[in-house]
Design an enzyme around this catalytic site. Structure first.
Site, PDB file in Angstrom:
ATOM      1  N   ASN A   1      -6.542  -1.480   4.648  1.00 52.53           N
ATOM      2  CA  ASN A   1      -5.714  -1.657   3.459  1.00 52.53           C
ATOM      3  C   ASN A   1      -4.817  -2.871   3.686  1.00 52.53           C
ATOM      4  O   ASN A   1      -3.851  -2.799   4.434  1.00 52.53           O
ATOM      5  CB  ASN A   1      -4.868  -0.389   3.245  1.00 52.53           C
ATOM      6  CG  ASN A   1      -3.881  -0.539   2.108  1.00 52.53           C
ATOM      7  OD1 ASN A   1      -3.998  -1.448   1.283  1.00 52.53           O
ATOM      8  ND2 ASN A   1      -2.900   0.349   2.053  1.00 52.53           N
ATOM      9  N   TRP A   2      -5.160  -3.965   3.045  1.00 55.37           N
ATOM     10  CA  TRP A   2      -4.402  -5.204   3.279  1.00 55.37           C
ATOM     11  C   TRP A   2      -3.078  -5.218   2.534  1.00 55.37           C
ATOM     12  O   TRP A   2      -2.277  -6.118   2.704  1.00 55.37           O
ATOM     13  CB  TRP A   2      -5.241  -6.419   2.878  1.00 55.37           C
ATOM     14  CG  TRP A   2      -6.499  -6.594   3.669  1.00 55.37           C
ATOM     15  CD1 TRP A   2      -6.978  -5.760   4.645  1.00 55.37           C
ATOM     16  CD2 TRP A   2      -7.445  -7.669   3.564  1.00 55.37           C
ATOM     17  NE1 TRP A   2      -8.163  -6.249   5.152  1.00 55.37           N
ATOM     18  CE2 TRP A   2      -8.473  -7.419   4.508  1.00 55.37           C
ATOM     19  CE3 TRP A   2      -7.525  -8.799   2.769  1.00 55.37           C
ATOM     20  CZ2 TRP A   2      -9.560  -8.264   4.667  1.00 55.37           C
ATOM     21  CZ3 TRP A   2      -8.612  -9.653   2.928  1.00 55.37           C
ATOM     22  CH2 TRP A   2      -9.620  -9.387   3.875  1.00 55.37           C
ATOM     23  N   LYS A   3      -2.873  -4.254   1.679  1.00 58.12           N
ATOM     24  CA  LYS A   3      -1.647  -4.167   0.875  1.00 58.12           C
ATOM     25  C   LYS A   3      -1.406  -5.496   0.143  1.00 58.12           C
ATOM     26  O   LYS A   3      -2.349  -6.191  -0.197  1.00 58.12           O
ATOM     27  CB  LYS A   3      -0.447  -3.773   1.743  1.00 58.12           C
ATOM     28  CG  LYS A   3      -0.748  -2.576   2.646  1.00 58.12           C
ATOM     29  CD  LYS A   3       0.489  -1.975   3.205  1.00 58.12           C
ATOM     30  CE  LYS A   3       0.127  -0.946   4.256  1.00 58.12           C
ATOM     31  NZ  LYS A   3       1.214  -0.070   4.606  1.00 58.12           N
TER      32      LYS A   3
ATOM     33  N   HIS B   1      -1.520   6.309  -2.754  1.00 56.40           N
ATOM     34  CA  HIS B   1      -0.876   5.823  -1.524  1.00 56.40           C
ATOM     35  C   HIS B   1       0.629   6.070  -1.627  1.00 56.40           C
ATOM     36  O   HIS B   1       1.213   5.941  -2.706  1.00 56.40           O
ATOM     37  CB  HIS B   1      -1.178   4.328  -1.346  1.00 56.40           C
ATOM     38  CG  HIS B   1      -0.810   3.829   0.024  1.00 56.40           C
ATOM     39  ND1 HIS B   1       0.487   3.572   0.395  1.00 56.40           N
ATOM     40  CD2 HIS B   1      -1.580   3.560   1.112  1.00 56.40           C
ATOM     41  CE1 HIS B   1       0.498   3.155   1.659  1.00 56.40           C
ATOM     42  NE2 HIS B   1      -0.741   3.148   2.115  1.00 56.40           N
TER      43      HIS B   1
ATOM     44  N   GLU C   1       3.081   4.336  -0.891  1.00 58.17           N
ATOM     45  CA  GLU C   1       3.849   3.199  -1.421  1.00 58.17           C
ATOM     46  C   GLU C   1       3.773   3.179  -2.949  1.00 58.17           C
ATOM     47  O   GLU C   1       4.721   2.770  -3.619  1.00 58.17           O
ATOM     48  CB  GLU C   1       3.337   1.885  -0.802  1.00 58.17           C
ATOM     49  CG  GLU C   1       3.754   1.785   0.665  1.00 58.17           C
ATOM     50  CD  GLU C   1       2.841   0.951   1.538  1.00 58.17           C
ATOM     51  OE1 GLU C   1       1.991   0.213   1.006  1.00 58.17           O
ATOM     52  OE2 GLU C   1       2.966   1.062   2.769  1.00 58.17           O
TER      53      GLU C   1
ATOM     54  N   GLU D   1      -1.782  10.703   5.501  1.00 59.34           N
ATOM     55  CA  GLU D   1      -0.887   9.644   5.957  1.00 59.34           C
ATOM     56  C   GLU D   1       0.562  10.129   5.920  1.00 59.34           C
ATOM     57  O   GLU D   1       1.228  10.031   4.868  1.00 59.34           O
ATOM     58  CB  GLU D   1      -1.010   8.417   5.052  1.00 59.34           C
ATOM     59  CG  GLU D   1      -2.402   7.832   4.985  1.00 59.34           C
ATOM     60  CD  GLU D   1      -2.352   6.345   4.652  1.00 59.34           C
ATOM     61  OE1 GLU D   1      -2.869   5.566   5.445  1.00 59.34           O
ATOM     62  OE2 GLU D   1      -1.767   5.982   3.621  1.00 59.34           O
TER      63      GLU D   1
ATOM     64  N   GLY E   1       3.482   2.054   8.582  1.00 59.62           N
ATOM     65  CA  GLY E   1       4.170   0.772   8.739  1.00 59.62           C
ATOM     66  C   GLY E   1       5.400   0.829   9.620  1.00 59.62           C
ATOM     67  O   GLY E   1       6.219  -0.089   9.619  1.00 59.62           O
TER      68      GLY E   1
ATOM     69  N   SER F   1       0.268   3.592  11.195  1.00 61.62           N
ATOM     70  CA  SER F   1       0.463   2.802  12.411  1.00 61.62           C
ATOM     71  C   SER F   1      -0.710   2.900  13.392  1.00 61.62           C
ATOM     72  O   SER F   1      -0.513   2.942  14.611  1.00 61.62           O
ATOM     73  CB  SER F   1       1.780   3.187  13.089  1.00 61.62           C
ATOM     74  OG  SER F   1       2.872   2.911  12.229  1.00 61.62           O
TER      75      SER F   1
ATOM     76  N   GLY G   1      -1.362  -2.492   8.606  1.00 60.95           N
ATOM     77  CA  GLY G   1      -0.985  -3.717   9.317  1.00 60.95           C
ATOM     78  C   GLY G   1      -2.058  -4.249  10.261  1.00 60.95           C
ATOM     79  O   GLY G   1      -2.340  -5.451  10.278  1.00 60.95           O
TER      80      GLY G   1
HETATM   81  C1  PEP Z   1      -1.625   2.238   5.134  1.00 60.01           C
HETATM   82  O1  PEP Z   1      -1.507   1.173   4.567  1.00 60.01           O
HETATM   83  O2  PEP Z   1      -2.169   3.171   4.556  1.00 60.01           O
HETATM   84  C2  PEP Z   1      -1.125   2.378   6.498  1.00 60.01           C
HETATM   85  C3  PEP Z   1      -1.383   3.478   7.150  1.00 60.01           C
HETATM   86  O3  PEP Z   1      -0.400   1.323   7.003  1.00 60.01           O
HETATM   87  P1  PEP Z   1      -0.067   1.045   8.560  1.00 60.01           P
HETATM   88  O4  PEP Z   1      -1.371   1.169   9.313  1.00 60.01           O
HETATM   89  O5  PEP Z   1       0.487  -0.344   8.591  1.00 60.01           O
HETATM   90  O6  PEP Z   1       0.901   2.084   9.011  1.00 60.01           O
END
Ligand code: PEP
Length: 258
Positions: free
Chosen positions: A9-11, A94, A96, A164, A170, A210, A232
């Site tokens: 997931n590049w966000k 998600h 976010e 998640e 993050g 993470s 990330g």
């Molecule tokens: C995500 O974007 O779903 C995620 C888990 O991000 P990260 O790996 O940066 O924690």
């Protein structure tokens, strides 16, 4: 026999040329890794370019969101009809989106139904806040989110769930592999109660929060965890490749096709 899946997931990162460079940096090696489904989820504006780059390879494409209507006066939104020609997956719910864009369980449910109706595979994200985790409310929260997101959904044949925990996303503070295994086992049980044991056994449930090349093995070695949604670390070609390679080494044999 659940094929492991790693999704990046590049966000809201990478412009068009950066997205192109990132794909080019990992594509030859990524394409060769067997036994793992590999999904890249770049920003909307790069979907077309990335689709061209990955054409004919084993790498697949996902969007990071979509709206729940087919078309109309919804300025700035992207509909499933726009995505079906481009990608097979779509990340929905998600944290976010829930946190910054006020997406409720009801909105997520509408999107899940719409995506399934168009043959897109939702990567449905669920997860609890730190205070809920510390108060021992994880299972209650997760069960509520899963049930709400799947209300009125009859078939989960095209569905992936990503567990998640919000406090792990993050933050560099990944959850503990054994605890994630238990929570994902609980999600499977929740699915089993609604759709039966067979469906639950076939459903892929990922961990996200993470994940890095240094900790992926801790998760993939757990029996209930079928892969990862990586944020990330998916923006670094060598790190993402290492995550996918380790997944292939640990669980690649579970795949039917390879
Ligand atoms: C995500 O974007 O779903 C995620 C888990 O991000 P990260 O790996 O940066 O924690």
């Amino acid at each position: 026999m659940r094929k492991p899946l790693i999704a990046g997931n590049w966000k809201m990162n990478t412009n068009l040329s950066e997205a192109t460079s990132l794909v080019q940096a990992m594509l030859p090696e990524l394409d060769r890794i067997a036994g793992v489904e590999k999904v890249l989820c770049p920003p909307f504006i790069s979907l077309v370019a990335v689709r061209e780059l990955i054409k004919g390879t084993s790498v697949e494409l996902g969007a990071q969101n979509m709206f729940s209507e087919d078309k109309g006066a919804y300025t700035g939104e992207v509909s499933p009809l726009m995505l079906i020609d481009l990608c097979a997956f779509v990340i929905l719910g998600h944290s976010e989106r829930r946190q910054y864009f006020a997406e409720t369980d009801e909105i997520v449910n509408k999107k899940v139904k719409k995506a399934l109706g168009f043959g897109l595979t939702p990567i449905l994200c669920v997860g609890e806040r730190l205070e809920d985790n510390e108060a021992g409310r994880t299972e209650k929260i997760i069960k509520g989110q899963v049930q709400a997101a799947l209300a009125g959904v009859n078939s989960t044949s095209h569905l992936v769930i990503a567990y998640e925990p919000i406090w792990a996303i993050g933050t560099g503070r990944a959850a503990n592999g054994k605890q994630v295994n238990e929570t994902i086992g609980f999600i499977r049980q929740t699915i089993s109660q609604k759709y039966g044991k067979r469906v639950a056994q076939d459903l892929r449930i990922l961990y996200g929060g993470s994940v890095t090349a240094n900790n992926i093995a801790e998760f993939i070695n757990q029996p209930e965890i079928d892969g990862a949604l990586v944020g990330g670390a998916s923006l670094k070609a060598t790190e993402f490749l290492s995550i996918v390679k380790q997944t292939s080494e640990i669980k690649g044999h579970l795949s039917r096709e390879d």
